[in-house]
Design a protein around this motif. Sequence first.
Motif, PDB file in Angstrom:
ATOM      1  N   GLU A  96      36.556  40.755  47.430  1.00 39.14           N
ATOM      2  CA  GLU A  96      36.414  41.795  48.453  1.00 39.14           C
ATOM      3  C   GLU A  96      35.821  43.050  47.822  1.00 39.14           C
ATOM      4  O   GLU A  96      36.041  43.325  46.641  1.00 39.14           O
ATOM      5  CB  GLU A  96      37.776  42.138  49.050  1.00 39.14           C
ATOM      6  N   GLY A  97      35.119  43.826  48.638  1.00 39.88           N
ATOM      7  CA  GLY A  97      34.373  44.990  48.151  1.00 39.88           C
ATOM      8  C   GLY A  97      35.183  45.908  47.257  1.00 39.88           C
ATOM      9  O   GLY A  97      34.737  46.293  46.170  1.00 39.88           O
ATOM     10  N   HIS A  98      36.419  46.235  47.677  1.00 36.95           N
ATOM     11  CA  HIS A  98      37.185  47.220  46.922  1.00 36.95           C
ATOM     12  C   HIS A  98      37.635  46.691  45.556  1.00 36.95           C
ATOM     13  O   HIS A  98      38.000  47.472  44.684  1.00 36.95           O
ATOM     14  CB  HIS A  98      38.378  47.719  47.748  1.00 36.95           C
ATOM     15  N   LYS A  99      37.616  45.364  45.366  1.00 40.05           N
ATOM     16  CA  LYS A  99      38.032  44.801  44.068  1.00 40.05           C
ATOM     17  C   LYS A  99      36.858  44.684  43.097  1.00 40.05           C
ATOM     18  O   LYS A  99      37.054  44.592  41.879  1.00 40.05           O
ATOM     19  CB  LYS A  99      38.626  43.404  44.273  1.00 40.05           C
ATOM     20  N   PHE A 100      35.683  44.642  43.664  1.00 43.59           N
ATOM     21  CA  PHE A 100      34.496  44.268  42.896  1.00 43.59           C
ATOM     22  C   PHE A 100      34.287  45.137  41.650  1.00 43.59           C
ATOM     23  O   PHE A 100      33.943  44.629  40.578  1.00 43.59           O
ATOM     24  CB  PHE A 100      33.278  44.351  43.824  1.00 43.59           C
ATOM     25  N   ASN A 101      34.533  46.452  41.800  1.00 45.25           N
ATOM     26  CA  ASN A 101      34.251  47.379  40.693  1.00 45.25           C
ATOM     27  C   ASN A 101      35.077  47.089  39.442  1.00 45.25           C
ATOM     28  O   ASN A 101      34.737  47.558  38.358  1.00 45.25           O
ATOM     29  CB  ASN A 101      34.549  48.822  41.120  1.00 45.25           C
ATOM     30  N   TYR A 102      36.184  46.386  39.615  1.00 45.01           N
ATOM     31  CA  TYR A 102      37.081  46.187  38.475  1.00 45.01           C
ATOM     32  C   TYR A 102      37.074  44.747  37.947  1.00 45.01           C
ATOM     33  O   TYR A 102      37.856  44.411  37.060  1.00 45.01           O
ATOM     34  CB  TYR A 102      38.505  46.641  38.848  1.00 45.01           C
ATOM     35  N   ALA A 103      36.208  43.919  38.497  1.00 42.57           N
ATOM     36  CA  ALA A 103      36.117  42.532  38.020  1.00 42.57           C
ATOM     37  C   ALA A 103      35.374  42.521  36.683  1.00 42.57           C
ATOM     38  O   ALA A 103      34.400  43.234  36.487  1.00 42.57           O
ATOM     39  CB  ALA A 103      35.379  41.686  39.048  1.00 42.57           C
ATOM     40  N   LYS A 104      35.867  41.704  35.749  1.00 40.05           N
ATOM     41  CA  LYS A 104      35.268  41.677  34.412  1.00 40.05           C
ATOM     42  C   LYS A 104      34.578  40.324  34.194  1.00 40.05           C
ATOM     43  O   LYS A 104      34.986  39.308  34.763  1.00 40.05           O
ATOM     44  CB  LYS A 104      36.365  41.870  33.339  1.00 40.05           C
ATOM     45  N   GLU A 105      33.596  40.368  33.320  1.00 39.12           N
ATOM     46  CA  GLU A 105      32.853  39.143  33.053  1.00 39.12           C
ATOM     47  C   GLU A 105      33.558  38.337  31.969  1.00 39.12           C
ATOM     48  O   GLU A 105      33.105  38.297  30.813  1.00 39.12           O
ATOM     49  CB  GLU A 105      31.440  39.512  32.612  1.00 39.12           C
ATOM     50  N   VAL A 106      34.691  37.789  32.320  1.00 39.46           N
ATOM     51  CA  VAL A 106      35.449  36.959  31.372  1.00 39.46           C
ATOM     52  C   VAL A 106      35.923  35.716  32.111  1.00 39.46           C
ATOM     53  O   VAL A 106      35.816  35.637  33.342  1.00 39.46           O
ATOM     54  CB  VAL A 106      36.682  37.724  30.809  1.00 39.46           C
ATOM     55  N   GLU A 107      36.456  34.776  31.360  1.00 44.52           N
ATOM     56  CA  GLU A 107      36.959  33.551  31.988  1.00 44.52           C
ATOM     57  C   GLU A 107      38.180  33.875  32.846  1.00 44.52           C
ATOM     58  O   GLU A 107      38.987  34.732  32.478  1.00 44.52           O
ATOM     59  CB  GLU A 107      37.359  32.538  30.907  1.00 44.52           C
ATOM     60  N   PRO A 108      38.331  33.202  33.982  1.00 44.86           N
ATOM     61  CA  PRO A 108      39.499  33.445  34.837  1.00 44.86           C
ATOM     62  C   PRO A 108      40.811  33.173  34.093  1.00 44.86           C
ATOM     63  O   PRO A 108      40.866  32.281  33.240  1.00 44.86           O
ATOM     64  CB  PRO A 108      39.337  32.444  35.978  1.00 44.86           C
ATOM     65  N   MET A 109      41.820  33.969  34.381  1.00 42.94           N
ATOM     66  CA  MET A 109      43.174  33.740  33.847  1.00 42.94           C
ATOM     67  C   MET A 109      44.159  33.966  34.980  1.00 42.94           C
ATOM     68  O   MET A 109      43.942  34.839  35.813  1.00 42.94           O
ATOM     69  CB  MET A 109      43.502  34.744  32.724  1.00 42.94           C
ATOM     70  N   LYS A 110      45.234  33.227  34.974  1.00 42.24           N
ATOM     71  CA  LYS A 110      46.158  33.310  36.107  1.00 42.24           C
ATOM     72  C   LYS A 110      47.504  33.911  35.710  1.00 42.24           C
ATOM     73  O   LYS A 110      48.080  34.734  36.432  1.00 42.24           O
ATOM     74  CB  LYS A 110      46.341  31.880  36.667  1.00 42.24           C
ATOM     75  N   ASN A 111      47.988  33.511  34.556  1.00 46.50           N
ATOM     76  CA  ASN A 111      49.365  33.848  34.194  1.00 46.50           C
ATOM     77  C   ASN A 111      49.462  35.288  33.659  1.00 46.50           C
ATOM     78  O   ASN A 111      48.763  35.659  32.706  1.00 46.50           O
ATOM     79  CB  ASN A 111      49.837  32.828  33.143  1.00 46.50           C
ATOM     80  N   LEU A 112      50.344  36.079  34.259  1.00 51.87           N
ATOM     81  CA  LEU A 112      50.403  37.506  33.900  1.00 51.87           C
ATOM     82  C   LEU A 112      50.833  37.707  32.440  1.00 51.87           C
ATOM     83  O   LEU A 112      50.340  38.611  31.764  1.00 51.87           O
ATOM     84  CB  LEU A 112      51.340  38.254  34.861  1.00 51.87           C
TER      85      LEU A 112
END
Length: 626
Positions: A397-413
């Motif tokens: 979603e638009g509001h999340k886009f600015n903080y997405a990083k170019e790394v492999e997905p991770m799920k576990n906090l």
Amino acid sequence: MFSRPLLYGNFSKICASAAARQPHQSVTQPTTASTAVANNNTQIREYHEVVGDILCPSQVMGIDHIRDPRLNKGLAFTLEERQVLGIHGLQPARFKTQEEQLELCKIAVNRYSESLNKYLYLSDLQDRNERLFFRFLSENIEEMMPIIYTPTVGLACQRFGLIYRRPRGLFVTINDRGHVFDVIKNWPEPDVRAIVVTDGERILGLGDLGASGMGIPVGKLALYTALAGIKPHQCLPILIDVGTNNIDLLEDPLYVGLRQKRVVGREYDDFIDEFMQAVVKRYGQNTLIQFEDFGNHNAFRFLDKYRNTYCTFNDDIQGTASVAVAGLYASKRITGRSFAEYTFLFAGAGEAAIGIADLVVKAMVAEGVSLEEARSKIWMVDIDGLLTTTRKDGNLEGHKFNYAKEVEPMKNLEDIVDKIKPNVLIGASAAAGIFTPKILQTMAANNERPVVFALSNPTSKAECTAEQAYQNTEGRVIFSSGSPFPPVTIGDKTFYPGQGNNAYIFPGVALGVIATGTHHIPDDMFLIASQELANYVSDADLERGSLYPPLSSIREISMRIAMGVTKCAYDKGLASTYPEPQDKRKWLEEQLYNFNYESSLPVTWVWPRMPYIKTRDESPLLAAIK
Ligand SMILES: NC(=O)C1=CN([C@@H]2O[C@H](COP(=O)(O)OP(=O)(O)OC[C@H]3O[C@@H](n4cnc5c(N)ncnc54)[C@H](OP(=O)(O)O)[C@@H]3O)[C@@H](O)[C@H]2O)C=CC1
Ligand SMILES: CC(=O)C(=O)O
Ligand SMILES: [Mg+2]
């Protein structure tokens, strides 16, 4: 003999003639286009009328005077007032001061062990004696805020159908479409300056509570008055009822809202448009509209859509950002680092988290950091894990886009905290307990003074408790939470964690905005509010483990925030109240609500010479005229 009929007869006649000359029009408030509508409303009470040289404080006489919470003073009515108002004999003989009544309130509320019962006692007090309610609240904010606000207000919303007694606020339903103005017209007050509105879709961290969410606007506006001195008649709580998707509520026989699924899409948007226009038509362009606890898919859109055309802000996005950034400013005094030297990790990527992140970025940019670098310091996790540009499902979603990083997905906090090694961990997820002991221990292993905020409300939704935070970090954590936690003792040190809650911000911002008649509310005002709050944090506060000043100082903080907002409004040409006041504090103070009782007697009153029966305490005035 006590000549009551003579005295009361004259007084009633005077008031009646005043009413005939100027029906429903206050001398302190000239008629405007917006009040003209209200003036037709027969429910409007006239509190002041000029008759010749006599200022008559009220034409509400007899038992109705006691029954009106705005006029009622209970046993604090003097003998003169009781006689003049025709309420002599309707109450017991005792005369009390407001201070004595406050003592009684304390005893009465403390008789209840259940917080919901305390909430009901306070609601009842507000319905009975408004001035006493607000003075009690404002003078006992540490003890009473957890009752009228988070966490208890959450429970009150969950039990709304059960505890609903008397109307407070306005319910506008989707069935009113095409007639929203007519509904708003029914509100009896002509001089509303601030509205807190919710559609009940995201009530605290409790989810969709539909019409039961009304407790939130009511509670927030109680804080407008108690914490910033905004006059209660200028405040209007509104619940927009478009249905609920909460199946439990739809099946609950006690639910009092529309029993249907939420209306969405174009129909919903048009309805909100109609609502905004109706508010302006009734109360004017400068009416402050605070959006509260909307679902985030609507909250961000509405903020973008309305922020430049209405006087509006979203408290969950902007107010929360402001209070969290203030806490972060204060944390720098302990860690000795600048924002740019922090790595941030947010658990949650919704209204609160994105709002905070955007304001942190703004603060960093103001310190000379580039936008890209500022954003690169901020990592975020939503329900699907780390925000990355490489997510399998693609779209963010638009509001999340600015903080997405170019790394492999991770799920576990836990893995994410291990990998990112944040200095600051902020929870705004409504996911209770996700800051596990392991996560807290990792934070402590990687940082001399880890910063951990568990901002989710109510208490049951906090990402961790204060106790867990201190226990798992050897007491080194710099902690704050959205709902209050009791002090925690580790070894020989006791910590008093501060409450990172937007209640520190929105009352002061609202006061500045209302007083200046500001058209639009720029983000700068929330950064100013943040700095004002952070400046007020003392070394002693930090020493006791709190990033925020005690709640008992919020009234002073609200005033400072309002002064900062006022200055900003004039500097940016957003104010519509002219001329610009030079002494801004004095000017604001002159507009505040008076928590103390005012006389219910005429200012100039020619006391008739007459015999009377001394049935009650001898008052100085009666003694003088005998
Ligand atoms: N202290 C304060 O002053 C304030 C506190 N709050 C509190 O913050 C909480 C969130 O509010 P708000 O931001 O408005 O709500 P939103 O619904 O906008 O955001 C919640 C976010 O949390 C994410 N999330 C949900 N579950 C998890 C999980 N298990 N792990 C990680 N992320 C998760 C959601 O993911 P997804 O996007 O995928 O759905 C979403 O991004 C509430 O409890 C609210 O009471 C809010 C405002 C002020
Ligand atoms: C505090 C607040 O606004 C919330 O939890 O939604
Ligand atoms: Mg909220």
